[in-house]
Structure formats: structure tokens, C-alpha cells
Design a protein around this motif. Structure first.
Motif, PDB file in Angstrom:
ATOM      1  N   MET B   1       0.837  -1.202   0.000  1.00  8.91           N
ATOM      2  CA  MET B   1       0.000   0.000   0.000  1.00  8.91           C
ATOM      3  C   MET B   1       0.862   1.238   0.000  1.00  8.91           C
ATOM      4  O   MET B   1       1.269   1.735  -1.024  1.00  8.91           O
ATOM      5  CB  MET B   1      -0.913  -0.025   1.232  1.00  8.91           C
ATOM      6  CG  MET B   1      -2.074  -0.994   1.067  1.00  8.91           C
ATOM      7  SD  MET B   1      -3.387  -0.337   0.080  1.00  8.91           S
ATOM      8  CE  MET B   1      -4.576   0.084   1.325  1.00  8.91           C
ATOM      9  N   ASP B  67      -3.219  -7.627   1.594  1.00  2.00           N
ATOM     10  CA  ASP B  67      -3.196  -6.196   1.366  1.00  2.00           C
ATOM     11  C   ASP B  67      -2.567  -5.839   0.030  1.00  2.00           C
ATOM     12  O   ASP B  67      -2.916  -4.835  -0.574  1.00  2.00           O
ATOM     13  CB  ASP B  67      -2.423  -5.496   2.495  1.00  2.00           C
ATOM     14  CG  ASP B  67      -3.196  -4.285   2.988  1.00  2.00           C
ATOM     15  OD1 ASP B  67      -4.429  -4.304   2.867  1.00  2.00           O
ATOM     16  OD2 ASP B  67      -2.565  -3.333   3.465  1.00  2.00           O
ATOM     17  N   SER B  69      -3.104  -7.100  -2.530  1.00  3.80           N
ATOM     18  CA  SER B  69      -4.088  -7.410  -3.556  1.00  3.80           C
ATOM     19  C   SER B  69      -4.275  -6.243  -4.523  1.00  3.80           C
ATOM     20  O   SER B  69      -4.072  -5.097  -4.176  1.00  3.80           O
ATOM     21  CB  SER B  69      -5.405  -7.754  -2.874  1.00  3.80           C
ATOM     22  OG  SER B  69      -6.441  -7.865  -3.807  1.00  3.80           O
ATOM     23  N   VAL B  70      -4.689  -6.576  -5.709  1.00  3.08           N
ATOM     24  CA  VAL B  70      -4.824  -5.577  -6.757  1.00  3.08           C
ATOM     25  C   VAL B  70      -5.902  -4.560  -6.397  1.00  3.08           C
ATOM     26  O   VAL B  70      -6.893  -4.899  -5.744  1.00  3.08           O
ATOM     27  CB  VAL B  70      -5.177  -6.284  -8.070  1.00  3.08           C
ATOM     28  CG1 VAL B  70      -5.161  -5.298  -9.215  1.00  3.08           C
ATOM     29  CG2 VAL B  70      -4.203  -7.421  -8.327  1.00  3.08           C
ATOM     30  N   ASP B  71      -5.700  -3.364  -6.813  1.00  2.00           N
ATOM     31  CA  ASP B  71      -6.672  -2.306  -6.553  1.00  2.00           C
ATOM     32  C   ASP B  71      -7.675  -2.232  -7.699  1.00  2.00           C
ATOM     33  O   ASP B  71      -7.317  -1.865  -8.814  1.00  2.00           O
ATOM     34  CB  ASP B  71      -5.939  -0.973  -6.398  1.00  2.00           C
ATOM     35  CG  ASP B  71      -6.902   0.136  -6.017  1.00  2.00           C
ATOM     36  OD1 ASP B  71      -8.074  -0.172  -5.733  1.00  2.00           O
ATOM     37  OD2 ASP B  71      -6.473   1.299  -5.993  1.00  2.00           O
ATOM     38  N   PRO B  72      -8.927  -2.546  -7.424  1.00  3.97           N
ATOM     39  CA  PRO B  72      -9.934  -2.525  -8.492  1.00  3.97           C
ATOM     40  C   PRO B  72     -10.089  -1.154  -9.127  1.00  3.97           C
ATOM     41  O   PRO B  72     -10.442  -1.052 -10.307  1.00  3.97           O
ATOM     42  CB  PRO B  72     -11.217  -2.932  -7.759  1.00  3.97           C
ATOM     43  CG  PRO B  72     -10.756  -3.627  -6.526  1.00  3.97           C
ATOM     44  CD  PRO B  72      -9.465  -2.963  -6.146  1.00  3.97           C
ATOM     45  N   ALA B  73      -9.835  -0.108  -8.356  1.00  2.00           N
ATOM     46  CA  ALA B  73      -9.991   1.238  -8.898  1.00  2.00           C
ATOM     47  C   ALA B  73      -9.041   1.479 -10.074  1.00  2.00           C
ATOM     48  O   ALA B  73      -9.314   2.290 -10.955  1.00  2.00           O
ATOM     49  CB  ALA B  73      -9.729   2.278  -7.799  1.00  2.00           C
ATOM     50  N   GLU B  74      -7.949   0.737 -10.094  1.00  2.00           N
ATOM     51  CA  GLU B  74      -6.998   0.890 -11.190  1.00  2.00           C
ATOM     52  C   GLU B  74      -7.438   0.122 -12.429  1.00  2.00           C
ATOM     53  O   GLU B  74      -7.242   0.571 -13.557  1.00  2.00           O
ATOM     54  CB  GLU B  74      -5.622   0.351 -10.764  1.00  2.00           C
ATOM     55  CG  GLU B  74      -4.679   1.387 -10.215  1.00  2.00           C
ATOM     56  CD  GLU B  74      -3.335   0.755  -9.867  1.00  2.00           C
ATOM     57  OE1 GLU B  74      -2.914  -0.165 -10.598  1.00  2.00           O
ATOM     58  OE2 GLU B  74      -2.742   1.145  -8.860  1.00  2.00           O
ATOM     59  N   PHE B 127     -15.318  -6.365   0.316  1.00  2.00           N
ATOM     60  CA  PHE B 127     -14.487  -6.119  -0.864  1.00  2.00           C
ATOM     61  C   PHE B 127     -15.330  -6.194  -2.129  1.00  2.00           C
ATOM     62  O   PHE B 127     -15.258  -5.308  -2.996  1.00  2.00           O
ATOM     63  CB  PHE B 127     -13.356  -7.149  -0.924  1.00  2.00           C
ATOM     64  CG  PHE B 127     -12.452  -6.983  -2.107  1.00  2.00           C
ATOM     65  CD1 PHE B 127     -11.455  -6.019  -2.098  1.00  2.00           C
ATOM     66  CD2 PHE B 127     -12.589  -7.793  -3.222  1.00  2.00           C
ATOM     67  CE1 PHE B 127     -10.616  -5.864  -3.193  1.00  2.00           C
ATOM     68  CE2 PHE B 127     -11.758  -7.638  -4.321  1.00  2.00           C
ATOM     69  CZ  PHE B 127     -10.764  -6.669  -4.307  1.00  2.00           C
ATOM     70  N   GLN B 131     -15.767  -2.432  -3.418  1.00  2.00           N
ATOM     71  CA  GLN B 131     -14.644  -2.199  -4.315  1.00  2.00           C
ATOM     72  C   GLN B 131     -14.933  -2.594  -5.761  1.00  2.00           C
ATOM     73  O   GLN B 131     -14.388  -2.005  -6.688  1.00  2.00           O
ATOM     74  CB  GLN B 131     -13.410  -2.981  -3.828  1.00  2.00           C
ATOM     75  CG  GLN B 131     -12.955  -2.582  -2.449  1.00  2.00           C
ATOM     76  CD  GLN B 131     -12.564  -1.110  -2.373  1.00  2.00           C
ATOM     77  OE1 GLN B 131     -11.799  -0.628  -3.176  1.00  2.00           O
ATOM     78  NE2 GLN B 131     -13.159  -0.399  -1.417  1.00  2.00           N
ATOM     79  N   ARG B 135     -18.596  -0.141  -8.158  1.00  2.00           N
ATOM     80  CA  ARG B 135     -17.938   0.595  -9.240  1.00  2.00           C
ATOM     81  C   ARG B 135     -18.467   0.188 -10.604  1.00  2.00           C
ATOM     82  O   ARG B 135     -18.737   1.026 -11.472  1.00  2.00           O
ATOM     83  CB  ARG B 135     -16.429   0.327  -9.208  1.00  2.00           C
ATOM     84  CG  ARG B 135     -15.713   0.969  -8.042  1.00  2.00           C
ATOM     85  CD  ARG B 135     -14.268   0.481  -8.014  1.00  2.00           C
ATOM     86  NE  ARG B 135     -13.691   0.608  -6.675  1.00  2.00           N
ATOM     87  CZ  ARG B 135     -13.110   1.708  -6.233  1.00  2.00           C
ATOM     88  NH1 ARG B 135     -13.036   2.761  -7.008  1.00  2.00           N
ATOM     89  NH2 ARG B 135     -12.615   1.755  -5.015  1.00  2.00           N
TER      90      ARG B 135
END
Lengths: 206, 206
Positions: B1, B67, B69-74, B127, B131, B135
DNA sequence: GTCTATATTCCGATAGAC
DNA sequence: GTCTATCGGAATATAGAC
């Protein structure tokens, strides 16, 4: 004077049933590993040693627990006989009926356990393949080359539905009326069984 | 992070990374409960006490594990921008790309653990909802009343696919080429997102 | 920073008294 | 048939030596 059965089974049948019921709910709630003999015994109001006395090892208790599970050979004919274009809906409906019933606790126990435990995963795999998928697909005259893929796609949607409804409990699927799920998921299963796998049934690209 | 902190992090970063990698694979293979600090330490070639030294409790180690883990926002914008009629296929493709990658081990760990463990199940639920699903659906202009149902239907198919491919390992889904699954499952997700929920997209009954 | 030693708790399973 | 007592093992976690 003493109307005994022939070859009397060990133990008080009442107590045995109580233990089995407690084991079923405990295994369903916590899975095989996390459910302890001690907790099961406490839930049944008996001594832990008594559980071993009736059922032997923990694994034997688990097998006894899921053994009462419904026999697909009994239920599937009703699903498979009928309009071929709506077999998906009937399959989902039967699936939810079984899992929502008290007998479904055994299925939830098996699903929960299959994730952390290799031999229960094999149990689940073999049950899916030999008891359910093979029967369904055999009756539908599917191209044998496509049979395994179609079968495991159906399984993926069914197990995913069970995961959301009974394990992860994601709303609103967790509390939805069965018929709402039949309407939503039935067409998916129908396509996996008899539809085109590369394109949607409407022929969007054609 | 956030790799930058004011104070120096404790321990040799190398050893820390080794432990974290060992924890990730062990949690992914066995789930939270079945994975012990001892086998994680053994896999990393260090003493069990060292694991506690770096990460505190087992739960804190698990959180550190997932943690990364991939960021879905990206990732999600690339999925959502494009032809609305093929967003299902793109979502499945991204899903498989992530889960098939090394980072997917964290996701498998979370999925495996969510089954036997209430607080990890809540982790997975939150999640999924906050997340991913929110979205996706926000971008597609879905009727807000249908949004939760569509979201959890998508989740049921995705989690079911992950269960079959990574946990239960039912063939041929377990080893299928990603594009084959995209073609097979994409239309399902598409219908859950934008199609008619009561009838198949081809208008079979209309 | 790393490891030894240990406190504490819980597990499955068994032997045997009543 | 039921329960007391207990064995042997493995788990998390901590205290403290080097």
C-alpha cells in the motif's frame, strides 16, 4: 414382554439422533476442521466421549452427517423429463428446494469443508461429477466432446449461487425468494446445458 | 500500500519479504485456519517466533498478506470504458488475468478463508460490494432498484468460477484457456449486468 | 535481528469406572 | 449407555537470551 428388535443397534436411538443433528448444524456452520467434537457434544448436551462411542472417528461422524443427503437419482428424473428448453429453470428450482430444506445443511457442510480440506473437496468433486452432472447431461443428448465443459460450467454457477446464498451470505441473493433466483439463474444454466457456448443465445454477433 | 513511512520499518526487509511470500502461498493453499504460523515459518526457512516479531498476530499477518491485492480502482476503468454490450466479457477476462497472476494467490487465500471464518467472509463481502460491484454498476447506469440483485448475481458466477478453477479444481474449467472461459461465461455476466433478468436475452418467451 | 524455551489453550482419541 | 480422567500432540503467542 420385551419387544426388542433383532440385532439391536448400539446406544439410545434418541441420543444418537440428537448427536447427529448437532453434528449436522455444527459442520454446516463451521466446516469440518473448525467444528470440534467437543463443540458438537456440547450442542447435543452430551459428553464428547459419547460422540466417539456412537460414531467412531471425526471423519466417520462427518460421513454419517452427509450421508442422509438427498439422492440425485430420485430427484433428477423429474427435472429432466419435460420441456428441454426449460430444464435449466427446473434444475435451479430443484437445487434451491434441496438446499433450503433441512437436508441442505449436509450440503452446506460439505461445501464449507471442501474448501479447506482435500479429501472433502474430492468428495464434493465426485458427487458433482458422478451423481449430478453425468446424469443430467446423459439425458440431454449433448455432444460428448462438450460434455465436461458444459458440466463444469453448470457446476460453477450452482456452487457460486450456493456460496453467495449460504456461505458468504451476500444480499439480496442470500434472502431472495427461490423463484426470483430461478428466473434469474435458470437461463444461465440453460445456456450452459444446451446453448451456444461462444455466443449468447440471441445471436448477438450473428 | 504505502511503502513510505516516517520511521524505519523493523527487521531485514529481505526476510520480511520472504515470510510474506511464504504466508501468501500457504494461506492460498490451506486457508486461514489450516495454515499455521509454524508451517509458514518453515516454508520461509525462519523461526516461528520471527513471524510474530515482524507481523504480530496471525490475523495481522493475514491482513498484510491480502493487502498487496490488486486495486480494483486501477483496473476497472479499462473494463468499463468500451462497448457496453461486451463489458461482461471484459470483466471475466480481467478477473481471470488477475486471479491467474501471482497476485491472485491473495485472492485465493481470501476466498478459501472466507468459507470457514466469519470475519474473513465479511472481508470478502465488503471487498466485493464496495470495491468491485458498486464501481461496475455505477458506471453502467443500471436501475438502482435492480442494482443489488444484479451485483450479487455477477458475484455468484464469478465466485463460482473461482471456486471451480482454483479451489475445487473441477476439470476442464480448472485448466481451461482463459479465452475459452471468457467466451463461455462472459455472456452470462453480460446478462446479469444489462440483460433481462426474468427472460433470456433472445426473447424466447416474447 | 534471530532463536530457545515455555506458558497456555485446545484438539482427537482412548481406557475404564459406574 | 454414559461419563470421568487423561494421554499425546499441535496450535498461538510471549519472554528473554544471544
Amino acid at each position: 414382554m420385551s419387544p426388542r428388535r433383532s440385532g439391536r443397534r448400539p446406544g439410545n436411538p434418541d441420543t444418537r439422533e440428537v448427536i447427529l443433528a448437532a453434528a449436522r448444524t455444527t459442520f454446516a456452520e463451521r466446516g469440518f476442521d473448525a467444528a470440534s467434537i467437543r463443540v458438537i457434544a456440547a450442542a447435543a448436551g452430551v459428553d464428547p466421549a459419547l460422540v466417539h462411542h456412537y460414531f467412531g472417528t471425526k471423519e466417520q461422524l462427518f460421513r454419517a452427517t452427509i450421508d442422509i443427503s438427498v439422492d440425485p437419482a430420485e430427484l433428477l428424473p423429474a427435472v429432466l423429463s419435460g420441456d428441454r428448453d426449460t430444464v435449466g429453470e427446473r434444475l435451479v428450482r430443484m437445487f434451491l428446494t434441496v438446499w433450503d430444506s433441512p437436508a441442505g445443511a449436509a450440503a452446506v457442510a460439505l461445501l464449507r469443508s471442501a474448501v479447506a480440506n482435500e479429501w472433502t473437496a474430492r468428495l464434493l468433486r465426485e458427487f458433482l461429477v458422478t451423481q449430478v452432472l453425468r446424469r443430467v447431461l446423459d439425458q440431454l443428448a449433448i455432444d460428448p466432446a462438450e460434455l465436461p465443459l458444459r458440466g463444469s460450467l453448470v457446476a460453477s454457477q450452482m456452487i457460486g449461487l450456493a456460496m453467495m446464498r449460504y456461505v458468504v451470505r451476500l444480499e439480496p441473493v442470500a434472502s431472495a425468494a427461490p423463484e426470483a433466483l430461478v428466473a434469474a439463474v435458470g437461463p444461465t444454466v440453460q445456456r450452459y446445458l444446451t446453448g451456444e457456448l461462444a455466443d449468447p443465445p440471441g445471436g448477438r454477433r450473428a
